[in-house]
Design a protein around this motif. Structure first.
Motif, PDB file in Angstrom:
ATOM      1  N   ALA A 246       0.983  -1.318   0.022  1.00  0.00           N
ATOM      2  CA  ALA A 246       0.147   0.177   0.086  1.00  0.00           C
ATOM      3  C   ALA A 246       0.979   1.116   0.066  1.00  0.00           C
ATOM      4  N   LEU A 247       0.441   2.339  -0.542  1.00  0.00           N
ATOM      5  CA  LEU A 247       0.910   3.677  -0.616  1.00  0.00           C
ATOM      6  C   LEU A 247       0.174   4.472   0.547  1.00  0.00           C
ATOM      7  N   ASN A 248       1.054   4.948   1.357  1.00  0.00           N
ATOM      8  CA  ASN A 248       0.346   5.977   2.545  1.00  0.00           C
ATOM      9  C   ASN A 248       0.830   7.314   1.923  1.00  0.00           C
ATOM     10  N   ALA A 249       0.053   8.292   2.450  1.00  0.00           N
ATOM     11  CA  ALA A 249       0.204   9.861   2.074  1.00  0.00           C
ATOM     12  C   ALA A 249      -0.780  10.574   3.159  1.00  0.00           C
ATOM     13  N   ASP A 250       0.118  11.803   3.442  1.00  0.00           N
ATOM     14  CA  ASP A 250      -0.901  12.821   4.166  1.00  0.00           C
ATOM     15  C   ASP A 250      -1.685  13.549   3.131  1.00  0.00           C
ATOM     16  N   VAL A 251      -2.949  13.796   3.480  1.00  0.00           N
ATOM     17  CA  VAL A 251      -3.893  14.993   2.668  1.00  0.00           C
ATOM     18  C   VAL A 251      -3.964  16.256   3.347  1.00  0.00           C
ATOM     19  N   SER A 252      -3.545  17.182   2.656  1.00  0.00           N
ATOM     20  CA  SER A 252      -3.797  18.847   2.964  1.00  0.00           C
ATOM     21  C   SER A 252      -5.112  19.138   2.057  1.00  0.00           C
ATOM     22  N   TYR A 253      -5.520  20.355   2.511  1.00  0.00           N
ATOM     23  CA  TYR A 253      -6.639  21.144   1.761  1.00  0.00           C
ATOM     24  C   TYR A 253      -6.633  22.431   1.799  1.00  0.00           C
ATOM     25  N   ARG A 254      -6.422  23.331   0.726  1.00  0.00           N
ATOM     26  CA  ARG A 254      -6.357  24.663   0.473  1.00  0.00           C
ATOM     27  C   ARG A 254      -6.955  25.098  -0.659  1.00  0.00           C
ATOM     28  N   ASP A 255      -7.852  26.267  -0.642  1.00  0.00           N
ATOM     29  CA  ASP A 255      -8.574  26.838  -1.756  1.00  0.00           C
ATOM     30  C   ASP A 255      -9.215  25.684  -2.600  1.00  0.00           C
ATOM     31  N   GLY A 256      -9.639  24.951  -2.032  1.00  0.00           N
ATOM     32  CA  GLY A 256     -10.668  24.019  -2.696  1.00  0.00           C
ATOM     33  C   GLY A 256     -10.074  22.820  -3.293  1.00  0.00           C
ATOM     34  N   GLN A 257      -8.816  22.817  -3.107  1.00  0.00           N
ATOM     35  CA  GLN A 257      -7.994  21.857  -3.640  1.00  0.00           C
ATOM     36  C   GLN A 257      -7.429  20.896  -2.717  1.00  0.00           C
ATOM     37  N   PHE A 258      -7.208  19.570  -2.971  1.00  0.00           N
ATOM     38  CA  PHE A 258      -6.659  18.568  -2.185  1.00  0.00           C
ATOM     39  C   PHE A 258      -5.343  18.095  -2.646  1.00  0.00           C
ATOM     40  N   GLU A 259      -4.600  17.929  -1.818  1.00  0.00           N
ATOM     41  CA  GLU A 259      -2.883  17.781  -1.857  1.00  0.00           C
ATOM     42  C   GLU A 259      -2.393  16.611  -1.279  1.00  0.00           C
ATOM     43  N   LEU A 260      -1.851  15.557  -1.777  1.00  0.00           N
ATOM     44  CA  LEU A 260      -1.255  14.361  -1.387  1.00  0.00           C
ATOM     45  C   LEU A 260       0.430  14.564  -1.084  1.00  0.00           C
ATOM     46  N   SER A 261       0.852  14.316   0.094  1.00  0.00           N
ATOM     47  CA  SER A 261       2.397  14.581   0.491  1.00  0.00           C
ATOM     48  C   SER A 261       2.941  13.172   1.232  1.00  0.00           C
ATOM     49  N   ASN A 262       4.083  13.336   1.409  1.00  0.00           N
ATOM     50  CA  ASN A 262       4.829  12.430   2.311  1.00  0.00           C
ATOM     51  C   ASN A 262       4.516  10.854   2.152  1.00  0.00           C
ATOM     52  N   PHE A 263       4.563  10.629   0.756  1.00  0.00           N
ATOM     53  CA  PHE A 263       4.395   9.308   0.389  1.00  0.00           C
ATOM     54  C   PHE A 263       5.404   8.361   0.778  1.00  0.00           C
ATOM     55  N   GLU A 264       4.672   7.215   1.301  1.00  0.00           N
ATOM     56  CA  GLU A 264       5.459   5.928   1.897  1.00  0.00           C
ATOM     57  C   GLU A 264       4.903   4.635   1.566  1.00  0.00           C
ATOM     58  N   PHE A 265       5.816   3.857   0.901  1.00  0.00           N
ATOM     59  CA  PHE A 265       5.359   2.341   0.549  1.00  0.00           C
ATOM     60  C   PHE A 265       5.292   1.584   1.869  1.00  0.00           C
ATOM     61  N   ASP A 266       4.137   0.732   1.745  1.00  0.00           N
ATOM     62  CA  ASP A 266       4.181  -0.136   3.099  1.00  0.00           C
ATOM     63  C   ASP A 266       3.982  -1.580   2.458  1.00  0.00           C
ATOM     64  N   PRO A 267       5.180  -2.568   2.199  1.00  0.00           N
ATOM     65  CA  PRO A 267       5.095  -3.766   1.728  1.00  0.00           C
ATOM     66  C   PRO A 267       3.921  -4.517   2.231  1.00  0.00           C
ATOM     67  N   GLU A 268       3.622  -5.589   1.779  1.00  0.00           N
ATOM     68  CA  GLU A 268       2.505  -6.315   2.240  1.00  0.00           C
ATOM     69  C   GLU A 268       2.763  -6.916   3.828  1.00  0.00           C
ATOM     70  N   GLU A 269       3.891  -7.342   3.781  1.00  0.00           N
ATOM     71  CA  GLU A 269       4.346  -8.203   5.143  1.00  0.00           C
ATOM     72  C   GLU A 269       4.120  -7.284   6.343  1.00  0.00           C
ATOM     73  N   ASN A 270       4.195  -5.824   5.909  1.00  0.00           N
ATOM     74  CA  ASN A 270       3.995  -4.869   6.975  1.00  0.00           C
ATOM     75  C   ASN A 270       2.490  -4.446   7.377  1.00  0.00           C
ATOM     76  N   LEU A 271       1.582  -4.853   6.656  1.00  0.00           N
ATOM     77  CA  LEU A 271       0.194  -4.674   6.552  1.00  0.00           C
ATOM     78  C   LEU A 271      -0.579  -5.394   7.677  1.00  0.00           C
TER      79      LEU A 271
END
Length: 271
Positions: A246-271
């Motif tokens: 899975a790919l995790n990310a933070d979601v921010s919101y400004r001026d009516g728009q959503f933005e993803l940041s701080n992406f991190e990959f989580d391999p299956e064995e860690n789920l």
């Protein structure tokens, strides 16, 4: 004993849920007991909060309280064809899907997400379930500034435009094993593709990863919004994606728009 059984039967009938809004997306939904629950965050175990004591009375037979913000005047009711949102004296109906066979209720959080000095209402809806499918939607509602109760949704196109460039993989042959080197930012993670791959049965692996069918959102302890996207290999000969993390990310919101940041990959064995 007969009276007790009659009361029990009546109570069970009274608690039966109103059918969710019929849409094209729901028509294709089936019981998702085989969906990859380890590929994205699964809200089915989230504790559902009880309605506050100051919940306004609901005498209508075709509505039911499905979510609220404790200690506030914010309530959401389920209708036959959507939901009805109450924010103080303001009332607005939306044609949202709010329920699936899994019965996961909407989740609400209030915070000044865009740092403009006014609170917004963030809403997570579970909208799609099926074999290999688990989908949530994220909505943002302005509750203090005009236009009040306007619905802004994090559209699939908008988040996929951010997710797809954030992750890539390269197949590497090592001895008898086929390794996928998954890259997110500067971090690389090796995944043994043989665990998900049978060349004779699956055919060649496609260059594009499968991401769109498992999408989840959640709130942390500070009501910040998190996103989680199931990541799968796609193959030429089979339709079903083979999830490996899975790919995790933070979601921010400004001026009516959503933005993803701080992406991190989580391999299956860690789920």
């Amino acid at each position: 004993m007969a009276v007790s059984l009659l009361l029990t039967s009546c109570a069970a009938e009274k608690e039966q849920s109103t059918p969710p809004q019929e849409t094209e997306q729901q028509t294709n939904q089936v019981d998702d007991s085989t969906a990859p629950s380890n590929a994205a965050n699964d809200p089915s175990n989230d504790e559902q909060e009880e309605a506050p004591a100051d919940n306004p009375s609901d005498d209508s037979s075709d509505t039911k309280l499905i979510a609220s913000v404790p200690g506030s005047s914010i309530f959401m009711y389920g209708l036959d064809n959507g939901v009805e949102l109450h924010v103080g004296d303001l009332v607005q109906q939306y044609d949202w899907i709010y329920d699936t066979p899994r019965g996961i209720k909407p989740r609400l959080a209030v915070k000044d997400y865009d740092a403009d000095g006014h609170d917004e209402l963030a809403i997570i809806l579970y909208v799609g379930s099926g074999t290999g499918v688990s989908l949530e939607e994220l909505h943002m509602i302005e509750i203090e500034q005009d236009p009040k109760l306007q619905d802004l949704r994090f559209l699939e196109k908008d988040y996929l435009d951010q997710v797809n460039p954030a992750i890539s993989f390269t197949p590497i042959k090592e001895a008898e094993e086929l390794i996928a080197e998954v890259k997110v930012g500067s971090k690389k993670t090796e995944v043994i593709m043989n665990n998900y791959y049978d060349h004779n049965e699956f055919g060649a692996v496609r260059e594009q990863l499968g991401i769109r069918d498992v999408v989840g959102f959640s709130f942390d302890d500070n009501n910040e919004i998190k996103a989680r996207f199931g990541v799968a290999f796609l193959f030429e000969k089979i339709v079903s994606p083979q999830y490996f993390g899975a790919l995790n990310a933070d979601v921010s919101y400004r001026d009516g728009q959503f933005e993803l940041s701080n992406f991190e990959f989580d391999p299956e064995e860690n789920l």
